[in-house]
Design a protein around this motif. Structure first.
Motif, short mmCIF file in Angstrom:
data_model
loop_
_atom_site.label_atom_id
_atom_site.label_comp_id
_atom_site.label_asym_id
_atom_site.label_seq_id
_atom_site.Cartn_x
_atom_site.Cartn_y
_atom_site.Cartn_z
N GLU A 67 65.38 44.22 56.81
CA GLU A 67 64.85 45.01 55.84
C GLU A 67 63.43 45.10 55.54
N LYS A 68 63.20 43.28 56.13
CA LYS A 68 61.28 43.36 55.91
C LYS A 68 60.72 43.75 57.53
N ILE A 69 61.76 43.73 58.87
CA ILE A 69 61.21 44.22 60.24
C ILE A 69 61.52 45.85 59.56
N THR A 70 62.29 46.04 59.06
CA THR A 70 62.16 48.21 58.56
C THR A 70 60.17 48.65 57.97
N LEU A 71 60.78 47.45 57.04
CA LEU A 71 59.05 47.34 55.74
C LEU A 71 57.98 47.33 56.74
N SER A 72 57.99 46.44 57.70
CA SER A 72 57.42 46.01 58.47
C SER A 72 56.50 47.15 59.66
N ASN A 73 57.60 48.27 59.92
CA ASN A 73 57.35 48.95 61.12
C ASN A 73 57.06 50.34 60.06
N GLN A 74 57.30 50.41 59.32
CA GLN A 74 57.09 51.36 58.92
C GLN A 74 55.45 51.38 58.09
N TYR A 75 55.61 49.52 57.91
CA TYR A 75 53.79 50.00 57.20
C TYR A 75 53.00 50.08 57.97
N LYS A 76 53.46 49.52 59.25
CA LYS A 76 52.46 49.48 60.65
C LYS A 76 52.12 50.71 61.21
N SER A 77 53.32 52.06 60.38
CA SER A 77 53.00 53.22 61.09
C SER A 77 52.05 54.13 60.49
N ILE A 78 52.54 53.44 59.11
CA ILE A 78 51.54 54.27 58.03
C ILE A 78 49.69 53.67 57.79
N THR A 79 49.39 52.42 57.71
CA THR A 79 48.60 51.64 58.89
C THR A 79 47.62 53.17 59.77
N LYS A 80 48.42 53.55 60.20
CA LYS A 80 47.34 54.11 61.66
C LYS A 80 46.94 55.10 60.62
N GLN A 81 48.02 55.47 60.06
CA GLN A 81 47.84 57.17 59.94
C GLN A 81 46.46 57.17 59.22
N TYR A 82 46.99 55.73 58.25
CA TYR A 82 45.69 56.01 56.97
C TYR A 82 44.49 55.44 57.38
N THR A 83 44.33 54.89 58.76
CA THR A 83 42.79 54.73 59.11
C THR A 83 41.98 56.29 59.85
N THR A 84 43.16 56.85 60.78
CA THR A 84 42.91 57.68 61.36
C THR A 84 42.57 59.30 59.77
N LEU A 85 43.04 58.97 59.11
CA LEU A 85 42.75 60.00 57.70
C LEU A 85 41.63 59.65 57.19
N LYS A 86 41.23 58.21 56.64
CA LYS A 86 40.09 57.85 56.64
C LYS A 86 39.22 57.97 57.37
N GLU A 87 39.13 57.64 58.53
CA GLU A 87 37.98 58.21 59.48
C GLU A 87 37.51 59.89 58.75
N GLN A 88 38.26 60.75 59.27
CA GLN A 88 38.42 62.13 58.71
C GLN A 88 38.13 61.78 57.30
N LEU A 89 38.01 61.70 56.45
CA LEU A 89 37.58 61.75 55.44
C LEU A 89 36.21 61.32 55.23
N ASN A 90 35.58 60.21 55.56
CA ASN A 90 34.83 59.53 56.01
C ASN A 90 33.31 60.64 56.57
N ARG A 91 34.43 61.02 57.69
CA ARG A 91 33.34 62.33 58.66
C ARG A 91 33.12 63.36 57.36
N TYR A 92 34.42 63.61 57.76
CA TYR A 92 33.38 64.84 57.06
C TYR A 92 32.85 64.95 55.70
N ALA A 93 32.68 64.56 54.09
CA ALA A 93 32.43 63.94 53.51
C ALA A 93 31.20 63.48 53.07
#
Length: 1008
Positions: free
Chosen positions: A594-620
């Motif tokens: 179950e930790k492997i499932t959570l880790s994969n999900q965490y890595k996926s949202i980390t990547k998308q979080y980083t992308t979205l955060k960069e977009q927010l900073n750039r537009y703001a």
């Protein structure tokens, strides 16, 4: 009472209040607590209600139960419940593309004070409750110094904080997106705040109360007792006990529950149901009733037990799996198994006799049968024909069908069995009527013991009816199944039939089709035929079966993959199956897999979080700053974007911190409670908060992009630019729009329809020849020249309109002179500024054509509309004349004076909101006599005359069946004369009178 501070613009409304409650003790105000609710949200409304809290909570509780929630229904509640309590109410909402604010206060009987139509760029400041003057000036100062809305609210409530204002500041924001919480802020309290304490209360109430955590004793004596906690209050006043809920609403009585006569027991109730247990009525369940004639106290019995013998009675009983047994336990009725035992009839007629007691049992059973019979007929009539058998025209633009004429069953066998049963039983009991059933239980037949010649026939009559009732019930159930949402039924523009599944929009422009021929198709009605706009290809030579074909596709969160599964486009933001998360933490244990499932999900949202955060900073920052100007909507979107970015960072950081101990060692099992010192709820909440923040940040980014960019064909602040129409600017209220393109040049239009169904009318435009057309043009001076460049028409702000003719004619229109027509500077006709019409000569000439004119005057006026008209001589001599004014026509005699005699009047008489025509004949004798009336009332036609003695003679033609035609004379005789024949007929009965005889005809003649 607390403070409410409101900042209102055209598009947005902010309303904020605190949570403090206070109490006045011996002239000194003390802070009680900071847990009160002053702002209430109902759908798209925000209500500030403050004053006496128990009363405020009661009002809000009643308002929440209303089906229709608006300022008018809230005012009705206040008017019905107000008893001099301190209360102030403010309501805010957004509708019709603007903000609305209403204020209700007891000082003006809760009349609705409305604030709306705030001009674009304008600000309206309203303060309510207490310390209104201070908060108003503080808001004005904050706006003038350029503070933001959050800064203004925090500053205001910090300044006005004292014993009556404080705690938590909550501000709601209302705009076209609905209601949202804007601020939650802990108000800075005064250091010298006076807070209520036990010592203060003891000192105040020491002469009246005994206060103690526990009181012991064998004897308690007193008149009143009150026990209170946060859940409610229990009160005793002598033998009367009352229980109130946490909102201060009375919900139960015990002890002496009623007087005149005294009743002791227990009553529990709400707005709909009341349950009573007392020594006089026993056990009773009532329901609220609006019929004050039958139920003066507003309650109707629905279930009760007779206190004398314990017999249970009920109305409208609904029960599942109900069984009825006799005194030895035999089943008489089993509703679950559709079983009815008619064995009692065998017992009744065992000795071939019907006693008086057995007849009473039979009468009771017949009344039950009659009720079931009519209920069965009603149901049968409802489901007798099915829409499934209707015939549809699928090729028409709108659904067209002809109703079915097929009867699914017949009720005749049941009616025959019912009538046969009554026919048979009428020899033993006195059946007076059948519709509805009426049995004379006091008839001698009931008291007599009757012989039954054939016991089998007696039982068979009942059995035949029960069998027919059961058969018809089964047929009705079959018809209901047949008539459900089944093949061919037209239900809310939906049809399922041999053509497949069809859904038609109510304007007949679009429909959706699902069948094996078209697959799934969205069609549009064009050129009297349905044309596919979006469809899945089936049997198309150009596309593979199953290919989705569409025009003008707009999609959110679109994902496109190749046939090998590679992603070409993924506009979706973030996907996570919370059911997987819940299953992982269901046992409070996270194992390695179950930790492997959570880790994969965490890595996926980390990547998308980083992308979205960069977009927010750039537009703001970069994109926001790379512009020459800004406006309030964009600034607000930028602030919200930054706030959403901060919330995203915070939730991601909280999730990361929370999950680090889980990912620290992937090979061991982690227990949520023991290792993380947490719970499943908190575990789930950390992930959910991040996902909410992520989606919220994407929404704020989309809102910022919309407010910071202009796209062709896209509505931007009511402005649309496209290749076909050019530039189109529509006013916010959809009343006007301006178009700029190469076809029209500049065109200004007015909407004579509504926002949802506009009807545009051009008031200013230039045609393709260069001609300029305009309505309602404003100018200081406008000249229109003739061919010789002379002033033909002049429009001037002071001199008005001047029109010059070719032969010295001139027409002038202005406020100083009125209307004047001159010929070579000689006055001919003018309307003075006092409204009088003046002319040197007025000639009414005959009309041209086939119109027949008055032969005496040879004059004619084609159309005439006047306020009043009198056809009277001008020499002031007494004459008969006609007087028309308002809603009457009078025939008068006199000289056109106020005291002229009216001999006839035709007018519209008004009662309540309805009017009816009435004729009044004669001038009367001055005391209401010697006068006639003809009236056409909504329900009757009346001819009336009153003589000098005040006696009425009248003929009435009524709409009702009873007294349909009524002729009467008060204090006089009614005489009908004929030298030939007079006939009175009623059905087949007649009275015929001729000069030499009187003839009576009827099947029966009774002479008293």
């Amino acid at each position: 009472m607390s403070n409410a501070t409101i900042i209102q613009t055209h598009n947005e409304l902010f309303i904020g209040s605190d949570s403090a409650t206070s109490i006045l003790i011996e002239g000194q105000l003390y802070r009680l607590d900071t847990k009160a609710t002053k702002l209430f949200v109902f759908d798209n409304l925000v209500v500030f209600c403050s004053g006496v809290l128990n009363y405020c909570y009661r009002v809000m509780d009643l308002f929440s139960s209303q089906k229709t929630k608006n300022v008018h229904s809230l005012r009705e509640i206040l008017l019905e419940t107000y008893q001099d309590e301190s209360v102030d109410v403010v309501i805010g909402e957004y509708k019709e593309n603007k903000t609305w604010l209403y204020q209700l206060s007891p000082y003006n009987n809760f009349d609705i004070v409305t604030y709306t139509d705030i001009p674009k760029g304008g600000v309206n400041i309203i303060t309510a409750g207490i310390r209104t003057k201070e908060s108003y000036h503080s808001v004005c100062n904050g706006i003038s110094t350029g503070k933001s809305i959050p800064e203004i609210y925090k500053s205001v409530f910090d300044e006005i904080s004292y014993e009556g204002v404080g705690g938590i500041l909550t501000v709601f924001r209302i705009n076209r997106n609905g209601v949202s919480e804007f601020i939650e802020y802990g108000i800075k309290e005064n250091e010298n705040l006076k807070i209520v304490s036990i010592d203060i209360l003891l000192n105040h109430y020491k002469k009246h109360l005994i206060v103690g955590e526990r009181i012991y004793g064998k004897i308690f004596m007193g008149v009143n007792l009150a026990l209170e906690d946060e859940d409610g209050v229990l009160k005793f006043q002598g033998s009367k006990g009352e229980i109130f809920d946490r909102n201060g609403k009375l919900v139960m009585k015990l002890g002496l529950v009623d007087e005149d006569p005294d009743k002791f027991g227990l009553w529990s109730f709400n707005d709909i149901t009341r349950v009573k247990i007392d020594q006089l009525e026993g056990f009773v369940i009532d329901k609220a009733s609006t019929d004050k004639n039958k139920h003066p106290d507003g309650w109707e019995k629905v279930m009760w037990a007779d206190p004398s013998d314990g017999t249970l009675y009920t109305h409208d009983l609904v029960a599942k799996n109900i069984k009825v047994v006799n005194n030895v336990g035999d089943i008489i009725l089993d509703a679950e198994n559709n079983y009815l035992n008619i064995g009692d009839f065998n017992t009744i007629v065992m000795d071939n006799k019907l006693t008086s007691m057995e007849k009473m049992q039979i009468i009771t059973e017949l009344y039950k049968i009659e009720a079931g019979y009519h209920r069965m007929l009603g149901q049968a009539e409802k489901y007798k024909r099915s829409q499934r058998d209707d015939i549809f025209d699928y090729d028409a633009q709108f659904f067209s069908k002809s109703s079915s004429t097929i009867d699914l069953y017949s009720t005749t066998p049941l009616a025959n069995a019912y009538n046969a049963l009554l026919d048979y039983m009428s020899q033993y009991i006195d059946i007076v009527g059948r519709e509805s059933l009426n049995i004379n239980i006091n008839s001698p037949k009931t008291d007599q013991t009757s012989e039954i010649p054939d016991r089998a026939e007696f039982i068979l009559k009942f059995k035949t009816y029960y069998d027919e009732e059961k058969r018809l019930r089964n047929l009705i159930e079959d018809a209901q199944f047949y008539s459900g949402l089944n093949m061919g039924q037209f239900y809310n523009n939906v049809v399922i039939g041999e053509y497949g599944f069809i859904v038609l929009r109510n304007d007949g422009k679009y429909r959706s089709v699902l069948n094996a021929t078209n697959g799934l198709a969205l069609q549009k009605w064009e050129k009297n035929a349905w044309v596919n706009k979006v469809y899945a290809s089936i049997g198309n030579s150009s596309y593979e079966d199953g290919t989705l074909i569409t025009e003008d596709l707009v999609a959110k969160r679109l994902r496109i993959e190749t046939k090998h599964g590679d992603v070409l486009l993924d506009a979706d933001a973030l996907n996570f199956d919370f059911s997987v998360l819940n299953s992982i933490i269901l046992d409070d244990v996270i194992v390695s897999t179950e930790k492997i499932t959570l880790s994969n999900q965490y890595k996926s949202i980390t990547k998308q979080y980083t992308t979205l955060k960069e977009q927010l900073n750039r537009y703001a920052t970069t994109i926001y700053n790379d512009r020459d100007s800004s406006y309030y909507g964009l600034d607000d979107a930028k602030n919200q974007l930054e706030s959403a970015g901060n919330e995203l960072t915070l939730t991601y950081s909280n999730l990361t911190t929370y999950m680090n101990p889980v990912f620290k060692n992937m090979n061991i099992t982690t227990h949520i409670v023991n290792d993380l010192h947490s719970s499943r709820f908190e575990f789930h909440q950390k992930w959910e908060e991040f996902f909410k923040a992520y989606e919220g940040a994407r929404a704020k980014l989309a809102d910022f992009l919309e407010k910071s960019s202009l796209q062709l064909g896209r509505n931007y602040n009511n402005t649309v630019i496209d290749a076909e129409n050019g530039v189109v600017v529509t006013r916010g209220n959809f009343k006007n729009r301006t178009t700029l393109n190469a076809t029209y040049g500049i065109k200004i239009e007015r909407n004579d329809g509504t926002a949802s169904a506009p009807s545009w009318y051009s008031v200013f435009y230039a045609d393709i020849r260069g001609n300029l057309y305009a309505e309602d043009m404003s100018t200081k001076r406008l000249r229109i020249l003739d061919a010789e460049l002379g002033d033909a028409i002049i429009f001037d702000a002071l001199d008005g309109i001047t029109i010059n003719g070719r032969n010295g004619e001139q027409i002038r229109l202005n406020a100083n002179e009125g209307i004047a027509i001159d010929v070579k500077e000689d006055k001919r006709l003018w309307i003075h500024t006092d409204g009088t019409l003046r002319a040197r000569k007025l000639i009414i000439e005959p009309d041209i054509g086939d119109v027949i004119l008055d032969e005496e005057t040879d004059g004619y006026i084609s159309d005439l509309m006047v306020n009043s008209l009198k056809a009277v001589k001008k020499d002031k001599e007494t004459c008969d004349y006609i007087y028309i004014r308002d809603n009457f026509v009078k025939l008068n005699t006199g000289t056109s004076a106020k005291n002229d005699i009216t001999k006839f009047k035709l007018h519209l008489n008004k009662e309540n909101i309805y009017s009816y025509p009435e004729m009044i004949w004669g001038q009367g004798n001055g005391i209401g006599g010697n006068i006639g009336y003809i009236r056409k009332l909504p329900s009757a036609m009346q001819f009336q005359y009153t003589n000098d003695a005040g006696n009425m003679r009248a003929l009435e033609l009524n709409a009702t069946q009873g007294n349909a035609v009524r002729l009467y004379a008060d204090g006089g005789e009614v005489r009908i004369d004929s030298d030939t024949k007079i006939i009175f007929a009623c059905g087949a009965s007649k009275i015929t009178m001729s000069p030499d005889n009187i003839k009576l005809e009827s099947s029966r003649i009774d002479l008293g």
